[in-house]
Each structure stands twice: as structure tokens, then as C-alpha cells.
Design a protein around this motif. Structure first.
Motif, PDB file in Angstrom:
ATOM      1  N   GLY A 108       3.312   8.975   0.533  1.00 35.03           N
ATOM      2  CA  GLY A 108       2.142   8.850   1.413  1.00 35.03           C
ATOM      3  C   GLY A 108       1.733  10.173   2.037  1.00 35.03           C
ATOM      4  N   PRO A 109       2.663  10.816   2.764  1.00 36.60           N
ATOM      5  CA  PRO A 109       2.297  12.099   3.370  1.00 36.60           C
ATOM      6  C   PRO A 109       1.927  13.137   2.308  1.00 36.60           C
ATOM      7  CG  PRO A 109       4.391  11.280   4.244  1.00 36.60           C
ATOM      8  CD  PRO A 109       4.005  10.355   3.148  1.00 36.60           C
ATOM      9  N   ALA A 110       2.584  13.069   1.134  1.00 36.37           N
ATOM     10  CA  ALA A 110       2.322  14.051   0.071  1.00 36.37           C
ATOM     11  C   ALA A 110       0.904  13.888  -0.473  1.00 36.37           C
ATOM     12  CB  ALA A 110       3.351  13.895  -1.053  1.00 36.37           C
ATOM     13  N   ILE A 111       0.466  12.648  -0.697  1.00 35.52           N
ATOM     14  CA  ILE A 111      -0.894  12.425  -1.202  1.00 35.52           C
ATOM     15  C   ILE A 111      -1.915  12.770  -0.122  1.00 35.52           C
ATOM     16  CG2 ILE A 111      -2.546  10.619  -1.929  1.00 35.52           C
ATOM     17  CD1 ILE A 111      -0.551   9.585  -3.807  1.00 35.52           C
ATOM     18  N   ASP A 112      -1.615  12.367   1.108  1.00 38.91           N
ATOM     19  CA  ASP A 112      -2.471  12.675   2.254  1.00 38.91           C
ATOM     20  C   ASP A 112      -2.758  14.188   2.278  1.00 38.91           C
ATOM     21  OD1 ASP A 112      -3.631  12.883   4.784  1.00 38.91           O
ATOM     22  OD2 ASP A 112      -2.282  11.433   5.710  1.00 38.91           O
ATOM     23  N   ALA A 113      -1.704  14.998   2.122  1.00 41.30           N
ATOM     24  CA  ALA A 113      -1.861  16.459   2.162  1.00 41.30           C
ATOM     25  C   ALA A 113      -2.538  16.982   0.901  1.00 41.30           C
ATOM     26  CB  ALA A 113      -0.490  17.115   2.345  1.00 41.30           C
ATOM     27  N   ALA A 114      -2.121  16.466  -0.264  1.00 40.16           N
ATOM     28  CA  ALA A 114      -2.653  16.979  -1.535  1.00 40.16           C
ATOM     29  C   ALA A 114      -4.140  16.660  -1.688  1.00 40.16           C
ATOM     30  CB  ALA A 114      -1.872  16.390  -2.707  1.00 40.16           C
ATOM     31  N   ALA A 127       0.834  -1.206   0.000  1.00 37.81           N
ATOM     32  CA  ALA A 127       0.000   0.000   0.000  1.00 37.81           C
ATOM     33  C   ALA A 127       0.875   1.266   0.000  1.00 37.81           C
ATOM     34  CB  ALA A 127      -0.927  -0.006   1.211  1.00 37.81           C
ATOM     35  N   GLY A 128       1.947   1.250   0.806  1.00 39.11           N
ATOM     36  CA  GLY A 128       2.829   2.423   0.852  1.00 39.11           C
ATOM     37  C   GLY A 128       3.515   2.654  -0.484  1.00 39.11           C
ATOM     38  N   GLU A 129       3.856   1.556  -1.139  1.00 40.64           N
ATOM     39  CA  GLU A 129       4.488   1.631  -2.458  1.00 40.64           C
ATOM     40  C   GLU A 129       3.500   2.268  -3.450  1.00 40.64           C
ATOM     41  OE1 GLU A 129       5.654  -2.348  -3.243  1.00 40.64           O
ATOM     42  OE2 GLU A 129       6.725  -1.843  -5.086  1.00 40.64           O
ATOM     43  N   ALA A 130       2.219   1.896  -3.326  1.00 40.09           N
ATOM     44  CA  ALA A 130       1.198   2.473  -4.205  1.00 40.09           C
ATOM     45  C   ALA A 130       1.104   3.979  -3.964  1.00 40.09           C
ATOM     46  CB  ALA A 130      -0.155   1.807  -3.955  1.00 40.09           C
ATOM     47  N   PHE A 131       1.166   4.396  -2.706  1.00 38.49           N
ATOM     48  CA  PHE A 131       1.164   5.838  -2.416  1.00 38.49           C
ATOM     49  C   PHE A 131       2.402   6.496  -3.035  1.00 38.49           C
ATOM     50  CE2 PHE A 131      -1.930   5.154   1.099  1.00 38.49           C
ATOM     51  CZ  PHE A 131      -2.753   6.246   0.875  1.00 38.49           C
ATOM     52  N   ASP A 132       3.563   5.856  -2.845  1.00 45.01           N
ATOM     53  CA  ASP A 132       4.810   6.457  -3.331  1.00 45.01           C
ATOM     54  C   ASP A 132       4.822   6.555  -4.859  1.00 45.01           C
ATOM     55  OD1 ASP A 132       5.660   6.699  -0.717  1.00 45.01           O
ATOM     56  OD2 ASP A 132       6.756   4.809  -0.713  1.00 45.01           O
ATOM     57  N   LYS A 133       4.356   5.496  -5.542  1.00 41.91           N
ATOM     58  CA  LYS A 133       4.364   5.511  -7.007  1.00 41.91           C
ATOM     59  C   LYS A 133       3.334   6.493  -7.550  1.00 41.91           C
ATOM     60  CE  LYS A 133       6.280   0.906  -7.690  1.00 41.91           C
ATOM     61  NZ  LYS A 133       5.994  -0.530  -7.870  1.00 41.91           N
ATOM     62  N   GLY A 134       2.173   6.550  -6.894  1.00 40.38           N
ATOM     63  CA  GLY A 134       1.129   7.486  -7.326  1.00 40.38           C
ATOM     64  C   GLY A 134       1.612   8.928  -7.184  1.00 40.38           C
ATOM     65  N   ALA A 135       2.271   9.216  -6.050  1.00 44.04           N
ATOM     66  CA  ALA A 135       2.761  10.573  -5.814  1.00 44.04           C
ATOM     67  C   ALA A 135       3.802  10.949  -6.863  1.00 44.04           C
ATOM     68  CB  ALA A 135       3.364  10.658  -4.411  1.00 44.04           C
ATOM     69  N   ASN A 136       4.609   9.975  -7.234  1.00 43.44           N
ATOM     70  CA  ASN A 136       5.618  10.196  -8.266  1.00 43.44           C
ATOM     71  C   ASN A 136       4.960  10.617  -9.571  1.00 43.44           C
ATOM     72  OD1 ASN A 136       8.267  10.136  -9.019  1.00 43.44           O
ATOM     73  ND2 ASN A 136       8.613   8.062  -8.227  1.00 43.44           N
ATOM     74  N   LEU A 137       3.904   9.863  -9.959  1.00 40.42           N
ATOM     75  CA  LEU A 137       3.201  10.153 -11.216  1.00 40.42           C
ATOM     76  C   LEU A 137       2.538  11.530 -11.160  1.00 40.42           C
ATOM     77  CD1 LEU A 137       1.544   6.658 -11.875  1.00 40.42           C
ATOM     78  CD2 LEU A 137       3.386   7.720 -13.196  1.00 40.42           C
ATOM     79  N   LEU A 138       2.101  11.926  -9.957  1.00 36.69           N
ATOM     80  CA  LEU A 138       1.423  13.223  -9.813  1.00 36.69           C
ATOM     81  C   LEU A 138       2.418  14.361  -9.558  1.00 36.69           C
ATOM     82  CD1 LEU A 138      -1.634  12.121  -7.623  1.00 36.69           C
ATOM     83  CD2 LEU A 138      -1.706  12.890  -9.997  1.00 36.69           C
ATOM     84  N   GLY A 139       3.714  14.001  -9.543  1.00 38.28           N
ATOM     85  CA  GLY A 139       4.739  15.033  -9.328  1.00 38.28           C
ATOM     86  C   GLY A 139       4.703  15.615  -7.927  1.00 38.28           C
ATOM     87  N   LEU A 140       4.367  14.770  -6.950  1.00 38.28           N
ATOM     88  CA  LEU A 140       4.239  15.268  -5.576  1.00 38.28           C
ATOM     89  C   LEU A 140       5.463  14.979  -4.710  1.00 38.28           C
ATOM     90  CD1 LEU A 140       0.509  14.281  -4.914  1.00 38.28           C
ATOM     91  CD2 LEU A 140       1.422  16.591  -5.118  1.00 38.28           C
ATOM     92  N   GLY A 141       6.464  14.288  -5.256  1.00 36.63           N
ATOM     93  CA  GLY A 141       7.691  14.052  -4.497  1.00 36.63           C
ATOM     94  C   GLY A 141       7.658  12.804  -3.632  1.00 36.63           C
ATOM     95  N   TYR A 142       8.779  12.572  -2.951  1.00 34.77           N
ATOM     96  CA  TYR A 142       8.968  11.373  -2.126  1.00 34.77           C
ATOM     97  C   TYR A 142       9.225  11.790  -0.678  1.00 34.77           C
ATOM     98  CZ  TYR A 142      11.077   7.235  -0.153  1.00 34.77           C
ATOM     99  OH  TYR A 142      11.354   6.170   0.663  1.00 34.77           O
ATOM    100  N   PRO A 143       8.722  11.099   0.351  1.00 33.68           N
ATOM    101  CA  PRO A 143       7.823   9.945   0.297  1.00 33.68           C
ATOM    102  C   PRO A 143       6.393  10.360  -0.080  1.00 33.68           C
ATOM    103  CG  PRO A 143       8.293  10.511   2.583  1.00 33.68           C
ATOM    104  CD  PRO A 143       9.089  11.459   1.735  1.00 33.68           C
ATOM    105  N   GLN A 193      -6.191   7.932  -3.324  1.00 36.82           N
ATOM    106  CA  GLN A 193      -6.125   7.560  -1.903  1.00 36.82           C
ATOM    107  C   GLN A 193      -7.358   6.743  -1.511  1.00 36.82           C
ATOM    108  OE1 GLN A 193      -4.750  10.219   1.543  1.00 36.82           O
ATOM    109  NE2 GLN A 193      -6.883  10.772   1.291  1.00 36.82           N
ATOM    110  N   GLU A 194      -8.516   7.155  -2.049  1.00 34.98           N
ATOM    111  CA  GLU A 194      -9.770   6.462  -1.738  1.00 34.98           C
ATOM    112  C   GLU A 194      -9.702   4.988  -2.172  1.00 34.98           C
ATOM    113  OE1 GLU A 194     -12.280   7.206  -0.018  1.00 34.98           O
ATOM    114  OE2 GLU A 194     -13.605   5.541  -0.563  1.00 34.98           O
ATOM    115  N   ALA A 195      -9.119   4.734  -3.338  1.00 36.34           N
ATOM    116  CA  ALA A 195      -9.033   3.349  -3.822  1.00 36.34           C
ATOM    117  C   ALA A 195      -8.179   2.500  -2.869  1.00 36.34           C
ATOM    118  CB  ALA A 195      -8.451   3.324  -5.234  1.00 36.34           C
ATOM    119  N   ILE A 196      -7.086   3.078  -2.365  1.00 38.06           N
ATOM    120  CA  ILE A 196      -6.215   2.326  -1.441  1.00 38.06           C
ATOM    121  C   ILE A 196      -6.947   2.095  -0.113  1.00 38.06           C
ATOM    122  CG2 ILE A 196      -4.023   2.345  -0.168  1.00 38.06           C
ATOM    123  CD1 ILE A 196      -2.866   4.096  -2.421  1.00 38.06           C
TER     124      ILE A 196
END
Ligand code: KG4
Ligand code: ZN
Length: 346
Positions: free
Chosen positions: A183-189, A165-181, A254-257
Motif C-alpha cells: 500500500g505505502p509503496a504504490i501510494d509513493a510510486a 483492498a489492502g491485499e490488492a495493493f500488496d499483490k499489485g506492488a508485488n507484481l510491480l516489484g515494489l516490495g512489501y507492504p 491505485q485509481e481502480a481501487i
């Protein structure tokens, strides 16, 4: 009994001193996120070099914050798996030499079991529910459901058949240009975004996986299709220069995860009284709220680690060792790292 814990399984260099398995005297975590950030994920060779450079200082700081001297350390506990082999070896070698130099016992700890134990840290023993529990371990490298009967007794119920699940957050954030790590980036975005804007797949497993025989398909997870779905969505609907689509996309992704994790937990807790949700992804605000709502609706007890012990740390390593979990005795000094160490395997 003061135990010094050492954790280097991924990209956090951590040391902690824990008394009697519960009282955290210090917990120092040095995150390497800034070093790996430009690469969009953890670079193992860089991580291991960083661990070697940071461990002496991080450990000295843990003793300083705990206000104890070396002779007051009664044992040294260390993660020996699962994790990145090149990162694990640095912590294990460091802990073995410390144990020999101090003439104190070494305890080898399973990182996943330590995540489960993290809910005990800083809490009064009487306030904790009796075993058995169901535990959802959600981190950057693992996603699994286990039945926990004690600090040495675990039964695997389900796990991811591909990405964590964390990998899915990390890869999704990468695709959205939100940076690493990620999870926190998607949570905030995702704040203020519409979680129903895009329907992403929730990765339902229909059949038992040939790779994991015996595990119920409806308690397993699959996240690799999700990141591919986001990739195709972005190809068909490229982000605008102002990136105003990002909150809706982050919230929907995030909802899908969260939905996938929630539905498996709802099944796993049937007839059970307690669910523990642990690991870095357990810090996700939407996941926490949804698990709380589920617990209320279904009448089971939800236990979450204090936020500072949710992600990787060494207090959970020292804590579990203090509670009798882990490999102790002379064989501990002969342990090698085990990057694929399973939960409950000792
Ligand atoms: O447990 P952990 O610190 O390390 C491993 O054992 O892997 O978990 C790290 C993972 C990363 O993938 C990170 O993106 C994710 O936890 N994470 C989150 C949040 N905070 C950390 N995922 C979703 N929402 C968060 N707030
Ligand atoms: Zn972890």
C-alpha cells in the motif's frame, strides 16, 4: 481507568495504555514488515514466533512511555479475532496470563470494531459526530461497509467477495516489484503518474453473491480480477529495464481501487450524515483526498483516524474496551481466538 491493550492479529506486535477510552498514554507498534518483506507477504509461522519474542519488550515499553507501573493497570484488553489464528493465540495467551497475574479483568476485543473506534483516539468526545455512522473498513484482510449505531451495534451493509483492498495493493506492488507492504509503496510510486494511463477493472458486482446472501450487490467489492488484469498487462507489456512505466501503472492500479471504494461509499451514505474511513488503506493519500471531495460535494461529515492510529495498533483495542465494547466478565478468560470473527458478533 487505565487499560493495557494488546494487538497481535497480523504482523504488527503492539501494546498501548489508554485512559478512559480516549486518552492515549502510550502506543507502541513493532512492525515485522522487514522480516516478512523477503517473502512478499506475511508468513504466519514467522509472525507468531516474532510476536512471542517481541510482546514482553513492547508491553514493557508501553508502560514505560505511559509512565505507569503495573498496579496502575485496571484491565487488560486483547484482540481475539479476526486475524491469523497463530498470531492471535500468542496475544490472547499473553493477555490472559497478565490479567490473572495482575488480578485484573480481561476484555476480548473484535479487531474490526476497534478499527471503527480508532477515530475517537486523541479527540475530544464533543468534537465527534453522533451515531449512526456509515463506516468503510479497509485493511489488509478486510474490506466492508457497516452501519454503526454504537460501540456494540453494527449492521453489515457490504463486503468484498474475494480479496481485500489492502491485499490488492500488496499483490499489485508485488507484481510491480515494489516490495512489501504494498500500500505505502504504490501510494509513493504513483506520485506523478498518470492515473488514466491504463484502464483497470473496478470490480463491479452485478448480482447478489451466493456466499453473502442479503448484502446489496452494489455495496459489495471484488478485487481479485484487478490483480489478474495487472498480471496480464505486464505479460503483454513487460516493464523496461529503467522501469519508467511504474508511476503510470501504480497510479492507474491505485485509481481502480480508489474508484471502487468511492462509488460504494457514495451509495452507502445516501441519506446519512457521517462516514468514517478506517484501517490501513485509509492512510492512502488519494483515497483520503477523494473521500474529502465526496464529503464536501454531498454534505456529509467525514471522519478519519489520526494517521498514527489508521493502521494496526493497540490503542484502538484498549480504547474500545474502555468505551464498553468487547467481551468482558468471567467469560473473557474462556475466550478462544476466532480468526473469522464477524463485526457485531459477540
Ligand atoms: O489495518 P492494517 O494495518 O492491518 C490489517 O488489519 O490488515 O492494514 C494493512 C494494509 C496493508 O495491506 C497495507 O498495504 C495497507 O493497509 N496500507 C495502505 C497504505 N498504508 C497501508 N494501502 C494504501 N495506501 C497506503 N498509504
Ligand atoms: Zn487491522
Amino acid at each position: 481507568m487505565n487499560i493495557l491493550g494488546i494487538e497481535t492479529s497480523c504482523d504488527e506486535t503492539a501494546a498501548a495504555v489508554v485512559r478512559d477510552g480516549r486518552r492515549v498514554l502510550s502506543s507502541v507498534v513493532s512492525s515485522q514488515a522487514d522480516v516478512h518483506g523477503p517473502y512478499g507477504g506475511v508468513v504466519p509461522e514467522i509472525a507468531s514466533r516474532q510476536h512471542a519474542e517481541r510482546l514482553p519488550g513492547v508491553t514493557a515499553e508501553a508502560l514505560r512511555q505511559a509512565d505507569v507501573d503495573w498496579p496502575a493497570i485496571d484491565a487488560v484488553a486483547v484482540t481475539y479475532g479476526p486475524g491469523l489464528a497463530t498470531s492471535l493465540v500468542v496475544g490472547l495467551a499473553f493477555a490472559k496470563s497478565l490479567a490473572l497475574r495482575l488480578d485484573r479483568p480481561l476484555v476480548g476485543v473484535n479487531h474490526l470494531e476497534a478499527h471503527v473506534y480508532s477515530v475517537f483516539l486523541g479527540r475530544e468526545p464533543e468534537s465527534m459526530p453522533e451515531y449512526p455512522w456509515i463506516a468503510l473498513i479497509v485493511s489488509g484482510g478486510h474490506t466492508c461497509l457497516v452501519r454503526v449505531e454504537g460501540v456494540r451495534r453494527y449492521g453489515l451493509l457490504g463486503q468484498t467477495v474475494d480479496d481485500a483492498a489492502g491485499e490488492a495493493f500488496d499483490k499489485g506492488a508485488n507484481l510491480l516489484g515494489l516490495g512489501y507492504p504494498g500500500g505505502p509503496a504504490i501510494d509513493a510510486a504513483a506520485d506523478g503518474g498518470n492515473a488514466r494511463a491504463v484502464r483497470f477493472p473496478v470490480g463491479r458486482q452485478r448480482r447478489e453473491s451466493a456466499r453473502f446472501p442479503g448484502l446489496r450487490a452494489d455495496l459489495c467489492f471484488s478485487f481479485s480480477g484487478l490483480k489478474t488484469a495487472l498480471l496480464y498487462h505486464l505479460k503483454a507489456h513487460p516493464l523496461s529495464a529503467a522501469r519508467e512505466e511504474v508511476p503510470d501503472l501504480a497510479a492507474s492500479y491505485q485509481e481502480a481501487i480508489v474508484k471502487a471504494l468511492e462509488s460504494r461509499c457514495a451509495r452507502a451514505v445516501r441519506g446519512e450524515t457521517c462516514l468514517a474511513v478506517v484501517g490501513g488503506v485509509s492512510l492512502n493519500r488519494v483515497l483520503r483526498a477523494r473521500m474529502e471531495a465526496l464529503a464536501e460535494k454531498r454534505g456529509f461529515r467525514l471522519v478519519l483516524a489520526e494517521r498514527r492510529y489508521g493502521a494496526d495498533n493497540a490503542a484502538m483495542i484498549a480504547g474500545l474496551a474502555g468505551a464498553g465494547g468487547g467481551v468482558a466478565g468471567p467469560e473473557a478468560l474462556c475466550l478462544d481466538v476466532d480468526p473469522n470473527l464477524a463485526i457485531g458478533a459477540q
